[in-house]
Design a protein around this motif. Structure first.
Motif, PDB file in Angstrom:
ATOM      1  N   PHE A  26       0.882   7.982   5.889  1.00  0.00           N
ATOM      2  CA  PHE A  26       0.475   6.585   5.703  1.00  0.00           C
ATOM      3  C   PHE A  26       0.763   5.802   6.981  1.00  0.00           C
ATOM      4  N   SER A  27       0.168   6.217   8.061  1.00  0.00           N
ATOM      5  CA  SER A  27       0.483   5.657   9.381  1.00  0.00           C
ATOM      6  C   SER A  27       0.100   4.182   9.523  1.00  0.00           C
ATOM      7  N   LYS A  28      -0.798   3.688   8.688  1.00  0.00           N
ATOM      8  CA  LYS A  28      -1.207   2.285   8.789  1.00  0.00           C
ATOM      9  C   LYS A  28      -0.334   1.349   7.946  1.00  0.00           C
ATOM     10  N   VAL A  29       0.562   1.913   7.168  1.00  0.00           N
ATOM     11  CA  VAL A  29       1.472   1.103   6.343  1.00  0.00           C
ATOM     12  C   VAL A  29       2.680   0.723   7.182  1.00  0.00           C
ATOM     13  N   THR A  30       3.033  -0.546   7.137  1.00  0.00           N
ATOM     14  CA  THR A  30       4.196  -1.035   7.872  1.00  0.00           C
ATOM     15  C   THR A  30       5.453  -0.823   7.027  1.00  0.00           C
ATOM     16  N   ASN A  31       6.423  -0.161   7.608  1.00  0.00           N
ATOM     17  CA  ASN A  31       7.696   0.054   6.929  1.00  0.00           C
ATOM     18  C   ASN A  31       8.681  -1.027   7.329  1.00  0.00           C
ATOM     19  N   LYS A  83      -2.989  -1.058 -11.201  1.00  0.00           N
ATOM     20  CA  LYS A  83      -1.866  -1.347 -10.299  1.00  0.00           C
ATOM     21  C   LYS A  83      -2.232  -2.434  -9.293  1.00  0.00           C
ATOM     22  N   VAL A  84      -3.382  -2.288  -8.661  1.00  0.00           N
ATOM     23  CA  VAL A  84      -3.824  -3.287  -7.677  1.00  0.00           C
ATOM     24  C   VAL A  84      -4.000  -4.638  -8.362  1.00  0.00           C
ATOM     25  N   GLY A  85      -4.588  -4.642  -9.553  1.00  0.00           N
ATOM     26  CA  GLY A  85      -4.778  -5.888 -10.302  1.00  0.00           C
ATOM     27  C   GLY A  85      -3.465  -6.564 -10.657  1.00  0.00           C
ATOM     28  N   ALA A  86      -2.468  -5.773 -11.056  1.00  0.00           N
ATOM     29  CA  ALA A  86      -1.159  -6.335 -11.409  1.00  0.00           C
ATOM     30  C   ALA A  86      -0.500  -6.988 -10.197  1.00  0.00           C
ATOM     31  N   VAL A  87      -0.584  -6.329  -9.050  1.00  0.00           N
ATOM     32  CA  VAL A  87      -0.011  -6.901  -7.825  1.00  0.00           C
ATOM     33  C   VAL A  87      -0.769  -8.173  -7.445  1.00  0.00           C
ATOM     34  N   LEU A  88      -2.091  -8.121  -7.502  1.00  0.00           N
ATOM     35  CA  LEU A  88      -2.913  -9.278  -7.157  1.00  0.00           C
ATOM     36  C   LEU A  88      -2.553 -10.488  -8.008  1.00  0.00           C
ATOM     37  N   LYS A  89      -2.376 -10.286  -9.292  1.00  0.00           N
ATOM     38  CA  LYS A  89      -2.037 -11.387 -10.200  1.00  0.00           C
ATOM     39  C   LYS A  89      -0.721 -12.059  -9.796  1.00  0.00           C
ATOM     40  N   VAL A  90       0.304 -11.264  -9.537  1.00  0.00           N
ATOM     41  CA  VAL A  90       1.612 -11.818  -9.163  1.00  0.00           C
ATOM     42  C   VAL A  90       1.529 -12.524  -7.810  1.00  0.00           C
ATOM     43  N   VAL A  91       0.833 -11.923  -6.859  1.00  0.00           N
ATOM     44  CA  VAL A  91       0.702 -12.520  -5.528  1.00  0.00           C
ATOM     45  C   VAL A  91      -0.040 -13.852  -5.617  1.00  0.00           C
ATOM     46  N   GLN A  92      -1.144 -13.889  -6.349  1.00  0.00           N
ATOM     47  CA  GLN A  92      -1.910 -15.133  -6.473  1.00  0.00           C
ATOM     48  C   GLN A  92      -1.091 -16.232  -7.154  1.00  0.00           C
ATOM     49  N   GLU A  93      -0.334 -15.874  -8.191  1.00  0.00           N
ATOM     50  CA  GLU A  93       0.529 -16.860  -8.855  1.00  0.00           C
ATOM     51  C   GLU A  93       1.535 -17.439  -7.876  1.00  0.00           C
ATOM     52  N   ARG A  94       2.154 -16.593  -7.080  1.00  0.00           N
ATOM     53  CA  ARG A  94       3.152 -17.070  -6.126  1.00  0.00           C
ATOM     54  C   ARG A  94       2.517 -17.933  -5.057  1.00  0.00           C
ATOM     55  N   MET A  95       1.360 -17.533  -4.583  1.00  0.00           N
ATOM     56  CA  MET A  95       0.707 -18.295  -3.508  1.00  0.00           C
ATOM     57  C   MET A  95       0.221 -19.655  -3.993  1.00  0.00           C
ATOM     58  N   LEU A 120       0.191   2.872  -2.698  1.00  0.00           N
ATOM     59  CA  LEU A 120      -0.329   1.652  -3.301  1.00  0.00           C
ATOM     60  C   LEU A 120      -0.664   0.613  -2.230  1.00  0.00           C
ATOM     61  N   ILE A 121       0.176   0.457  -1.248  1.00  0.00           N
ATOM     62  CA  ILE A 121      -0.119  -0.483  -0.162  1.00  0.00           C
ATOM     63  C   ILE A 121      -1.420  -0.080   0.538  1.00  0.00           C
ATOM     64  N   SER A 122      -1.611   1.209   0.752  1.00  0.00           N
ATOM     65  CA  SER A 122      -2.851   1.693   1.368  1.00  0.00           C
ATOM     66  C   SER A 122      -4.073   1.291   0.551  1.00  0.00           C
ATOM     67  N   GLU A 123      -3.956   1.343  -0.762  1.00  0.00           N
ATOM     68  CA  GLU A 123      -5.057   0.942  -1.640  1.00  0.00           C
ATOM     69  C   GLU A 123      -5.273  -0.572  -1.591  1.00  0.00           C
ATOM     70  N   ILE A 124      -4.206  -1.313  -1.564  1.00  0.00           N
ATOM     71  CA  ILE A 124      -4.287  -2.779  -1.574  1.00  0.00           C
ATOM     72  C   ILE A 124      -4.987  -3.297  -0.325  1.00  0.00           C
ATOM     73  N   VAL A 125      -4.622  -2.783   0.829  1.00  0.00           N
ATOM     74  CA  VAL A 125      -5.206  -3.315   2.066  1.00  0.00           C
ATOM     75  C   VAL A 125      -6.688  -2.978   2.195  1.00  0.00           C
ATOM     76  N   LYS A 126      -7.188  -2.027   1.418  1.00  0.00           N
ATOM     77  CA  LYS A 126      -8.616  -1.704   1.411  1.00  0.00           C
ATOM     78  C   LYS A 126      -9.371  -2.471   0.327  1.00  0.00           C
ATOM     79  N   ASP A 127      -8.660  -3.153  -0.572  1.00  0.00           N
ATOM     80  CA  ASP A 127      -9.275  -3.787  -1.729  1.00  0.00           C
ATOM     81  C   ASP A 127      -9.926  -5.118  -1.349  1.00  0.00           C
TER      82      ASP A 127
END
Length: 187
Positions: A26-31, A83-95, A120-127
């Motif tokens: 996962f070389s494109k994911v920032t650790n 999974k992506v939808g669950a993360v998106l929901k929490v992120v949008q609420e916070r923002m 999961l991060i790899s999937e999110i950044v492509k979504d």
């Protein structure tokens, strides 16, 4: 005493090898280090507005044994879209709750050692749903070494009742060996 030291050394070497493999896959994911996540958690505890979100990307049985306090559970056994939808929901609420959109919102994800959270991060950044958000001040980070690294370094974890614990679900017999023996949960 010497036996425990060599065992810890082997666990540390094995962890480094596995983390290098995850980093390559996962070389494109920032650790981000556990130290940096701990600093954000400590800094955020003094304010009403935390500038981070923390996600635990494991299975329910793992999360129930222990997790980092304030982590939002994302069930690894769910589909990619769930999974992506669950993360998106929490992120949008916070923002939308955040009055100061100029400050970055850091999203930290972890699992046992970092593979599932990196995936999961790899999937999110492509979504497509995240496309606009990622152009704003939203940043995703994989907590390198996951909860295994966190607890091996002596950092606090809680169980499903929010009581402090020292035990972590080992995920499986192979990866569980990356946990110091004193932290391995036994069914």
């Amino acid at each position: 005493m010497a036996q425990s030291s060599s065992s810890s050394g082997n666990e540390t070497l094995s962890m480094k090898i596995i983390l290098a493999g995850i980093g390559k896959r996962f070389s494109k994911v920032t650790n981000i280090s556990t130290n940096e996540v701990q600093k954000s958690v400590d800094d955020g505890s003094d304010t009403d507005e935390k500038r981070y979100l923390l996600f635990d990307v494991r299975e329910k049985k793992e999360f129930d044994v222990s997790h980092i306090a304030d982590a939002t559970f994302i069930d690894e056994s769910h589909s990619r879209n769930q999974k992506v939808g669950a993360v998106l929901k929490v992120v949008q609420e916070r923002m939308t709750q955040n009055d100061n959109a100029n400050n970055p919102l850091n999203v930290y994800m972890y699992c046992s050692i970092g593979y599932r959270s990196s995936a999961l991060i790899s999937e999110i950044v492509k979504d497509k749903e995240f496309e606009v958000l990622l152009k704003s001040n939203l940043r995703f980070y994989n907590m390198e070494g996951g909860i295994f690294q966190w607890v091996n370094e002596g950092r606090p974890i809680v169980d499903c009742n929010n009581d402090r614990t020292n035990y972590v679900h080992p995920y499986n017999g192979v990866f569980g060996k990356l946990l110091f023996k004193r932290h391995r949960y036994q069914d």
